[in-house]
Scaffold this active site. Structure first.
Site, PDB file in Angstrom:
ATOM      1  CG  ASP A 271      -9.198 -33.467  31.550  1.00 62.27           C
ATOM      2  OD1 ASP A 271      -9.219 -34.577  32.127  1.00 62.27           O
ATOM      3  OD2 ASP A 271      -9.961 -33.162  30.610  1.00 62.27           O
TER       4      ASP A 271
ATOM      5  CG  ASN B  28     -10.233 -38.456  32.268  1.00 67.43           C
ATOM      6  OD1 ASN B  28     -10.143 -37.242  32.459  1.00 67.43           O
ATOM      7  ND2 ASN B  28     -11.056 -39.211  32.952  1.00 67.43           N
TER       8      ASN B  28
ATOM      9  CG  ASP C 188     -13.141 -35.746  33.024  1.00 65.46           C
ATOM     10  OD1 ASP C 188     -12.189 -34.929  33.033  1.00 65.46           O
ATOM     11  OD2 ASP C 188     -13.401 -36.476  34.000  1.00 65.46           O
TER      12      ASP C 188
ATOM     13  CG  ASP D 283      -7.169 -29.182  52.257  1.00 69.44           C
ATOM     14  OD1 ASP D 283      -7.552 -28.951  53.409  1.00 69.44           O
ATOM     15  OD2 ASP D 283      -7.084 -28.320  51.371  1.00 69.44           O
TER      16      ASP D 283
ATOM     17  CG  ASP E 221     -10.882 -26.877  55.287  1.00 69.43           C
ATOM     18  OD1 ASP E 221     -10.484 -26.047  54.467  1.00 69.43           O
ATOM     19  OD2 ASP E 221     -12.082 -26.988  55.624  1.00 69.43           O
TER      20      ASP E 221
ATOM     21  CD  GLU F 212      -8.748 -22.459  55.881  1.00 72.18           C
ATOM     22  OE1 GLU F 212      -9.082 -21.734  54.951  1.00 72.18           O
ATOM     23  OE2 GLU F 212      -9.522 -23.278  56.386  1.00 72.18           O
TER      24      GLU F 212
ATOM     25  CG  HIS G 217      -8.360 -23.189  47.573  1.00 75.97           C
ATOM     26  ND1 HIS G 217      -7.428 -23.195  48.599  1.00 75.97           N
ATOM     27  CD2 HIS G 217      -9.521 -23.590  48.118  1.00 75.97           C
ATOM     28  CE1 HIS G 217      -8.023 -23.582  49.703  1.00 75.97           C
ATOM     29  NE2 HIS G 217      -9.285 -23.837  49.456  1.00 75.97           N
ATOM     30  CG  ASP G 218     -10.442 -20.622  50.226  1.00 76.63           C
ATOM     31  OD1 ASP G 218     -11.174 -21.272  49.454  1.00 76.63           O
ATOM     32  OD2 ASP G 218      -9.998 -21.092  51.303  1.00 76.63           O
TER      33      ASP G 218
HETATM   34  C1  GLC Z   1     -11.568 -23.615  53.922  1.00 80.56           C
HETATM   35  C2  GLC Z   1     -11.234 -23.927  52.490  1.00 80.56           C
HETATM   36  C3  GLC Z   1     -12.336 -23.444  51.616  1.00 80.56           C
HETATM   37  C4  GLC Z   1     -13.600 -24.149  52.018  1.00 80.56           C
HETATM   38  C5  GLC Z   1     -13.889 -23.998  53.502  1.00 80.56           C
HETATM   39  C6  GLC Z   1     -14.909 -24.973  53.958  1.00 80.56           C
HETATM   40  O1  GLC Z   1     -11.631 -22.263  54.161  1.00 80.56           O
HETATM   41  O2  GLC Z   1      -9.998 -23.375  52.157  1.00 80.56           O
HETATM   42  O3  GLC Z   1     -12.075 -23.630  50.259  1.00 80.56           O
HETATM   43  O4  GLC Z   1     -14.686 -23.644  51.280  1.00 80.56           O
HETATM   44  O5  GLC Z   1     -12.754 -24.240  54.285  1.00 80.56           O
HETATM   45  O6  GLC Z   1     -14.392 -26.267  53.968  1.00 80.56           O
HETATM   46 CA    CA Z   2     -10.159 -35.567  34.004  1.00 79.17          CA
END
Ligand code: GLC
Ligand code: CA
Length: 577
Positions: free
Chosen positions: A53, A55, A57, A130, A232, A286, A353-354
């Site tokens: 971050d 700034n 927030d 993405d 995605d 993906e 991230h999933d």
């Molecule tokens: C993909 C992304 C995930 C998202 C999903 C819907 O699986 O990696 O984070 O929630 O698509 O866009």
């Molecule tokens: Ca920020």
């Protein structure tokens, strides 16, 4: 092909302004067919909301990433994949896009983006964006128009089912297994389809206008100079719009019914013709169906679709390697590799991230074994055949946060499932317990930069709690320690770059039935490298018929090795035979 060559080419390329050419990073080598920069690259995934971050927030942003580019470069990676940074009401943290040509104000401005891209290219780092086009946000102008009346020109941008025809055939939503993915919309007395959240209506790819809109969006970013797209959830884009009833229990085999719809490959080929083929970029899907055969269809170069894909079999396998077993895990990687040995290309990842944190799922995140097992897992990602995708924070050995309360979770996935279950009188306590191991937000807590307030991520209250272990696990501390997880990761990347065998070499699994050890060789031009990985907390032995007494050690996570095939807990060794 020594390291000098790699470096030398990279510098020359920058000097000549050639970083956008199709030349590979490594020196051309006639005996390696089809060398490509995106096969040789190590991709580092940044979750912008949680990286840095700038700034105050509490939310990570583009300027924050810019301020950390020297750190990113110091890792030795070649490309960054950024999770979505487009305008979005954030129902699913940016995966619900309301304007594909604008930057989310939380993250900054288009000017910040331009600086980021320029500064990355200056450092010879490529940028992969993405692209979320299976669905948009319900706040996208297209959807606002589409829902406004049945004869609006945007009506067919989405999937609608008129209510006078009765209820649409049941479809399942990823974010709550028991809730219908058709949502009733009173304005036009119709249902719209959303495979993900209610705020993520699925785009209708059968409409050629939708496809052209998306191609325009792609050109908009490619013309800015970005280096590729991660597509995605694109395997779900094509649907059987006769909407057949699906067999009972279809949810258990969801990819089979939802993935690779009737026109998916036509769309990808059209996209390639119209857009990808005009740029030197990298494209990755993906998800890629439900088998290696399916996956190959996405990336077989003769078919002219995408460059690479990642499949989910090896992460969807279960909660912890102790439960599903290493033998099964090895079988998945080996089966996919077998299919791709002559043609096509895969990416290798064990976290994103999933997913929960890599070490909390495939390693051991107790204080005793966290570091050594993190190093072992990194060794795996960097030595398996395929382009490695490495998730930010794993280079520090960050672990699952394991929230106790639903109030700590922000993720639509966890929250919808929790409240859905609650309304049906289900066991929410057990659900929360399970989420400690599986929830996506385990992997999304803020990056731990140092031991100052909030791990140096922000001076404000962070949007998602920082793991309190930041006082112990943080980048600043690991910079100073030559044996840290972080410095091991850097060394590993250098070893990979200096040894094209780790990129292009043939993969062979050894000691297949060993429940604790993942052992394999990589071979190229008569050279052989042996990788030994102990996935268990026991002392054990690899049963391999190879003489390693005289072998050279390329890297070892304990520093020293015994050279007799015996392995200490979570030991990883790379031998050049
Ligand atoms: C993909 C992304 C995930 C998202 C999903 C819907 O699986 O990696 O984070 O929630 O698509 O866009
Ligand atoms: Ca920020």
């Amino acid at each position: 092909m020594k390291l000098q060559f790699l470096k030398c080419f990279a510098f020359t390329a920058v000097f000549l302004g050639l970083q956008q050419t199709s030349q590979s990073f490594a020196q051309e080598n006639k005996s390696i067919p089809d060398q490509k920069w995106w096969k040789e690259a190590v991709v580092y995934q940044i979750y912008p909301r949680s990286f840095k971050d700038s700034n105050g927030d509490g939310i990570g942003d583009l300027k924050g990433i810019i301020s950390k580019l020297d750190y990113i470069k110091s890792l030795g990676i070649d490309a960054v994949w950024l999770n979505p940074i487009y305008a979005s009401p954030n129902d699913d943290n940016g995966y619900d896009i309301s304007n594909y040509r604008e930057i989310m104000p939380d993250f900054g401005t288009m000017e910040d983006f331009n600086v980021l891209l320029k500064e990355m290219h200056k450092r010879n780092i490529k940028l992969i964006m993405d692209l979320v086009v299976n669905h948009s946000s319900d706040e996208h102008e297209w959807f606002k128009q589409s829902r406004s009346s049945r004869d609006n020109p945007y009506r067919n941008y989405y999937h609608w089912w008129p209510a006078e025809n009765g209820k649409p055939p049941y479809r399942w939503s990823f974010f709550d297994v028991n809730s219908d993915a058709w949502k009733y919309d009173a304005q036009t007395n119709s249902y719209y389809l959303h495979y993900f959240s209610q705020k993520q209506p699925d785009l209708n790819w059968e409409n050629p206008k939708v496809r052209q809109e998306v191609y325009d969006i792609m050109r908009f970013w490619l013309d800015k100079g970005i280096d590729g797209f991660r597509m995605d959830a694109f395997q779900f884009a094509s649907k059987d719009t006769t909407w057949p009833e699906l067999p009972k229990g279809f949810e258990k085999n969801i990819i089979k019914y939802y993935g690779v719809g009737p026109h998916l490959h036509e769309y990808l080929q059209e996209m390639n013709r119209e857009v990808f083929s005009k740029y030197d970029i990298m494209t990755v899907a993906e998800g890629a169906g439900s088998s290696p055969d399916d996956a190959l269809l996405f990336v077989d170069p003769d078919r002219k679709e995408l460059n690479m894909a990642y499949h989910f079999e090896s992460v969807d396998i279960g909660k912890h390697v102790k439960d599903f077993g290493l033998v099964k895990y090895k079988e998945i990687f080996s089966r996919y590799d077998e299919k791709f040995k002559d043609k096509g290309w895969l990416s290798i990842f064990i976290a994103n991230h999933d997913q929960p944190r890599m070490v909390s799922k495939f390693g051991n995140d107790t204080p005793e074994f966290r570091e050594i097992s993190s190093k072992m897992l990194s060794t795996f990602v960097m030595t398996m055949r395929g382009t490695p995708y490495y998730y930010n924070g794993d280079e520090l050995g960050m672990i699952n946060i394991r929230f106790d309360s639903i109030n700590d979770y922000h993720d639509v996935d966890t929250r919808n499932k929790y409240f859905g279950l609650k309304s049906r009188g289900g066991d929410v306590k057990a659900f929360l317990e399970e989420q400690k191991q599986t929830a996506r937000e385990n992997g999304r807590t803020p990056f731990q930069w140092d031991d100052s307030l909030n791990g140096g991520f922000t001076t404000a209250i962070p949007w998602l709690k920082v793991n309190p272990n930041y006082t112990l696990i943080n980048a600043a501390a690991q910079e100073k320690d030559p044996n840290s997880v972080l410095n091991y990761f850097r060394k590993l990347i250098q070893v990979r770059k200096a040894n094209p065998i780790l990129i292009y070499g043939k993969y062979t699994l050894l000691d297949k039935e060993n429940p604790d050890v993942f052992a394999y060789t990589r071979e190229l031009e008569g050279k052989k490298v042996l990788v030994l990985l102990n996935f268990s907390e026991k002392n054990t032995k690899a049963n391999i018929n190879l003489n390693i007494k005289k072998a050279k050690v390329l890297i070892a996570n304990y520093g020293n090795v015994t050279k007799d095939g015996s392995l200490r807990p979570y030991e990883a060794v790379l031998y050049e035979l």
